[in-house]
Design an enzyme around this catalytic site. Structure first.
Site, short mmCIF file in Angstrom:
data_model
loop_
_atom_site.label_atom_id
_atom_site.label_comp_id
_atom_site.label_asym_id
_atom_site.label_seq_id
_atom_site.Cartn_x
_atom_site.Cartn_y
_atom_site.Cartn_z
CB SER A 112 -0.97 -0.06 1.18
OG SER A 112 -1.99 0.89 1.07
CG ASN A 136 -2.72 -5.42 -1.68
OD1 ASN A 136 -1.90 -6.24 -1.25
ND2 ASN A 136 -3.95 -5.75 -2.02
CG HIS A 257 -5.72 -2.86 1.03
ND1 HIS A 257 -5.22 -2.40 -0.18
CD2 HIS A 257 -5.05 -2.17 2.00
CE1 HIS A 257 -4.30 -1.47 0.05
NE2 HIS A 257 -4.18 -1.33 1.36
#
Length: 286
Positions: A112, A136, A257
């Protein structure tokens, strides 16, 4: 570019794993742990988390590599960056971190926000990077997604945000009693509000910062995400992989996620495979 989907496989629960070892700290104030021996693999977690979010990877991958997991600035024990710091400031901090730990060429995997930082390192500190993996990761959000994430950043800045809301995006409904959900909830509850706000604002504005520069990246690059991730979408992973001759996209079906926690064996296998890639092989396969 090679795009693939990998089948779900079960693995033993990582909830019974050993405790994270005591953190070390670099002169610039980044806290980290280093576990195992072998080729160095650096892990950078996402916003609101800390290095504990890599528990399944630290335990398993440290059996083959030296796994070095670091806390983001303003997270865990790491010294915060100045309020308003942008993505390049986070990249610069981690480039300094890599110099401070002095492992030579390293492979870097980020999740992320950590993926945005890892991508920035592949561009700005390429002399230190052997391979890069974005788990992700976000890439060129559309207008609706961009507005939504910037609104969330503004709410976090005020301190009036819902710490449960990210969990609903990351996991969906019905996962509240699972180990991955419980760990993520605990880490979000512990995060420093200002450190979180600074990192989230950089994250909200960072999806296009290095987007045009992927063709410059020559090292082997893995782009992995969950099939059901609504914000770090499979389309983003495939687009990033297609933009570089060294890129491969891996899409994990049935997950969202927090795929490194919800599908740890799949992610560990993908990272182990990636650690064997060479530039020549990756570009030839493309």
């Amino acid at each position: 570019m090679i795009a693939s989907a990998i089948a779900i496989r079960t693995s033993r629960s990582w909830a019974t794993m050993s405790i994270i070892p005591q953190r070390s700290e670099t002169p610039s104030g980044t806290t980290y742990v280093a576990v195992g021996r072998g080729e160095p693999l650096v892990l950078i977690h996402g916003v609101g988390m800390k290095l504990d979010a890599w528990l399944p990877q630290i335990e398993v991958l440290s059996g083959r590599f030296e796994v070095i997991a670091a806390d983001l600035p303003g997270h865990g024990g790491s010294v915060a960056l100045a309020d308003g710091s942008d993505l390049p400031a986070f990249v610069s901090r981690f480039a300094r971190f890599l110099t401070e730990i002095d492992r030579g060429l390293v492979s870097v995997a980020g999740h992320s926000m950590g993926a945005l930082i890892a991508g920035g390192l592949a561009v700005e500190a390429r002399g230190l990077i052997r391979r890069v993996a974005l788990l992700n990761g976000v890439y060129r959000r559309d207008a609706v997604a961009r507005n939504a994430v910037r609104q969330r950043a503004a709410e976090i800045e005020t301190g009036g945000f819902d710490r449960e809301a990210p969990l609903r995006r990351w996991f969906g409904e019905g996962h509240e009693h699972e180990a991955a959900y419980a760990l993520s909830r605990r880490l979000l509850a512990e995060v420093d509000q200002q450190g979180y706000a600074t990192a989230y604002t950089a994250f909200a504005n960072g999806d296009a910062v290095y987007a045009d520069r992927w063709p410059e990246v020559g090292c082997p690059a893995l782009f992995l995400t969950g099939e059901g991730d609504l914000n770090s979408t499979p389309e983003m992973a495939r687009a990033m992989a297609a933009s570089t001759c060294s890129g491969r996209a891996v899409i994990v079906p049935g997950h969202r996620h927090m795929v490194n926690l919800t599908a740890p064996q799949i992610v560990n296998d993908a990272l182990t495979d990636w650690m064997s890639w060479t530039t020549e092989e990756a570009c030839h396969d493309a």
